[in-house]
Design an enzyme around this catalytic site. Structure first.
Site, short mmCIF file in Angstrom:
data_model
loop_
_atom_site.label_atom_id
_atom_site.label_comp_id
_atom_site.label_asym_id
_atom_site.label_seq_id
_atom_site.Cartn_x
_atom_site.Cartn_y
_atom_site.Cartn_z
N ASN A 11 0.77 -1.22 -0.32
CA ASN A 11 0.29 0.34 0.32
C ASN A 11 0.91 0.77 0.06
O ASN A 11 1.99 1.81 1.34
CB ASN A 11 -0.77 -0.03 1.43
CG ASN A 11 -1.58 0.95 1.82
OD1 ASN A 11 -1.76 1.95 0.38
ND2 ASN A 11 -2.38 1.36 2.36
N LYS A 13 0.22 4.10 -0.26
CA LYS A 13 -0.65 5.50 0.38
C LYS A 13 -0.38 6.73 -0.67
O LYS A 13 -0.13 6.16 -1.57
CB LYS A 13 -0.16 5.77 1.70
CG LYS A 13 0.24 4.16 2.71
CD LYS A 13 0.41 4.78 4.22
CE LYS A 13 0.48 3.99 4.65
NZ LYS A 13 0.17 3.59 6.57
N HIS A 98 -8.92 1.43 5.29
CA HIS A 98 -8.25 1.33 6.06
C HIS A 98 -7.79 2.39 7.06
O HIS A 98 -9.04 3.06 7.36
CB HIS A 98 -7.10 1.95 4.77
CG HIS A 98 -5.64 1.87 5.21
ND1 HIS A 98 -5.15 3.16 6.44
CD2 HIS A 98 -3.92 0.93 4.98
CE1 HIS A 98 -3.84 2.03 5.98
NE2 HIS A 98 -3.76 1.34 5.86
N GLU A 100 -6.52 4.86 8.11
CA GLU A 100 -6.47 6.01 8.03
C GLU A 100 -7.64 6.62 7.05
O GLU A 100 -8.17 7.90 7.44
CB GLU A 100 -5.62 6.42 6.71
CG GLU A 100 -4.16 6.14 7.59
CD GLU A 100 -2.52 4.86 7.43
OE1 GLU A 100 -2.60 5.55 6.02
OE2 GLU A 100 -1.72 5.00 7.63
N GLU A 168 -5.24 -5.37 10.49
CA GLU A 168 -4.19 -4.24 11.26
C GLU A 168 -4.85 -3.33 12.56
O GLU A 168 -4.91 -2.20 12.52
CB GLU A 168 -4.04 -3.22 9.91
CG GLU A 168 -3.15 -3.53 8.22
CD GLU A 168 -3.18 -2.92 7.26
OE1 GLU A 168 -1.81 -2.78 7.02
OE2 GLU A 168 -3.64 -1.75 7.33
N GLY A 174 3.12 2.20 10.10
CA GLY A 174 3.83 3.30 10.19
C GLY A 174 4.18 3.69 11.46
O GLY A 174 5.44 4.92 11.84
N SER A 214 3.82 -2.31 10.34
CA SER A 214 5.49 -2.34 10.75
C SER A 214 5.79 -3.56 9.96
O SER A 214 6.91 -4.01 10.13
CB SER A 214 5.64 -1.80 11.61
OG SER A 214 4.89 -0.43 11.94
C1 PEP Z 1 -0.64 -0.11 5.95
O1 PEP Z 1 -0.53 1.00 5.88
O2 PEP Z 1 -1.68 -0.81 5.33
C2 PEP Z 1 0.63 -0.40 6.83
C3 PEP Z 1 0.85 -1.55 7.58
O3 PEP Z 1 1.66 0.10 7.01
P1 PEP Z 1 3.14 0.24 7.59
O4 PEP Z 1 3.52 -1.02 6.72
O5 PEP Z 1 3.95 1.22 7.03
O6 PEP Z 1 2.67 -0.42 9.01
#
Ligand code: PEP
Length: 258
Positions: A11, A13, A98, A100, A168, A174, A214
């Site tokens: 992803n 973003k 997601h 976000e 998630e 992040g 992460s």
């Molecule tokens: C995500 O945004 O779906 C995600 C898992 O981000 P990150 O791997 O950077 O934590």
């Protein structure tokens, strides 16, 4: 049903310009040269790059996906993108719900369910994201929150073919933080059981449940080795071919799972 084929989805973003296509070319070249990777690989770039990336990847082993879609087919929704438009640009999937989007745009599980239905309508796989905040986990409510988001976001027409669930934890996205392997295993087996209650054991067994938050080259093998983890949704570490390749390589025939 046998274990589903793992999926590793990146992803991007709100990151990436035309020059970033080079990273994907590198990745596609590595995948072509190594045919022992058991996982499906997908990149979800920003919408501005979707058509170019899909064209670039034609004939390669990498799928493309959108990061969000509107629930409707068309209309007066400035700035939004219909699932049909993503499909027209070459996407095979779309991420919906997601954290976000849920946090920044106030999306509810009901909105997410409508978006997942739009994905099905357009012939796309819906990657439905769910996960608890740190406060909810500290309160001991992680499973309860995940259950509520799953039941509210999953359309009645969900199958193992048209849907992927991404667990998630919001606090892991992040941040460099990850849950313990035991906690990941607990949530994933809980999601599998909830899916079995909704869709039946057979269908639930074939529906991919990704872990996201992460995931990095250094922790991917152990996270992907947890029972009921069928791949990863990767943010930051999907932007660079070397890092993403290291994560995808967890599924190479020669790699020993952690
Ligand atoms: C995500 O945004 O779906 C995600 C898992 O981000 P990150 O791997 O950077 O934590």
């Amino acid at each position: 049903m046998s274990q589903p084929r793992p999926l590793v989805a990146g992803n991007w973003k709100m990151n990436g310009l035309s020059a970033s296509l080079q990273e994907v070319k590198t990745l596609a070249g590595r995948l072509k040269a190594n045919d022992t990777i058991a996982a499906q690989v997908m990149i979800c770039p920003p919408a501005t790059l979707l058509a170019a990336l899909s064209t670039e990847l034609e004939g390669s082993k990498i799928l493309t996906g959108g990061q969000d879609c509107h629930a409707e087919t068309s209309g007066a929704h400035t700035g939004d993108i219909a699932a049909e438009m993503l499909a027209d640009a070459g996407a095979g999937a779309v991420i919906v719900g997601h954290s976000e989007r849920r946090a920044d745009h106030g999306e509810t599980s009901e909105n997410v369910r409508a978006k997942a239905q739009a994905a099905y309508r357009a012939g796309l796989t819906a990657i439905i994201c769910i996960g608890e905040t740190q406060t909810q986990r500290k309160r001991g409510d992680a499973l309860k929150v995940v259950s509520a988001q799953l039941s509210g976001s999953l359309p009645g027409a969900a199958t193992s073919e048209n849907t992927v669930i991404a667990y998630e934890p919001v606090w892991a996205i992040g941040t460099g933080l990850t849950p313990t392997l035991e906690d990941v295993g607990e949530v994933h087996s809980h999601i599998r059981a909830e899916l079995a209650g909704r869709l039946g054991e057979g269908e639930a067994a074939g529906l991919r449940i990704l872990y996201g938050g992460s995931v990095k080259p250094g922790n991917a093998a152990e996270l992907m080795g947890v029972a009921n983890v069928d791949g990863a949704l990767v943010g930051g570490a999907s932007l660079k071919a070397d890092d993403f390749w290291a994560i995808v390589s967890v599924y190479a025939a020669s790699h020993t799972m952690g």
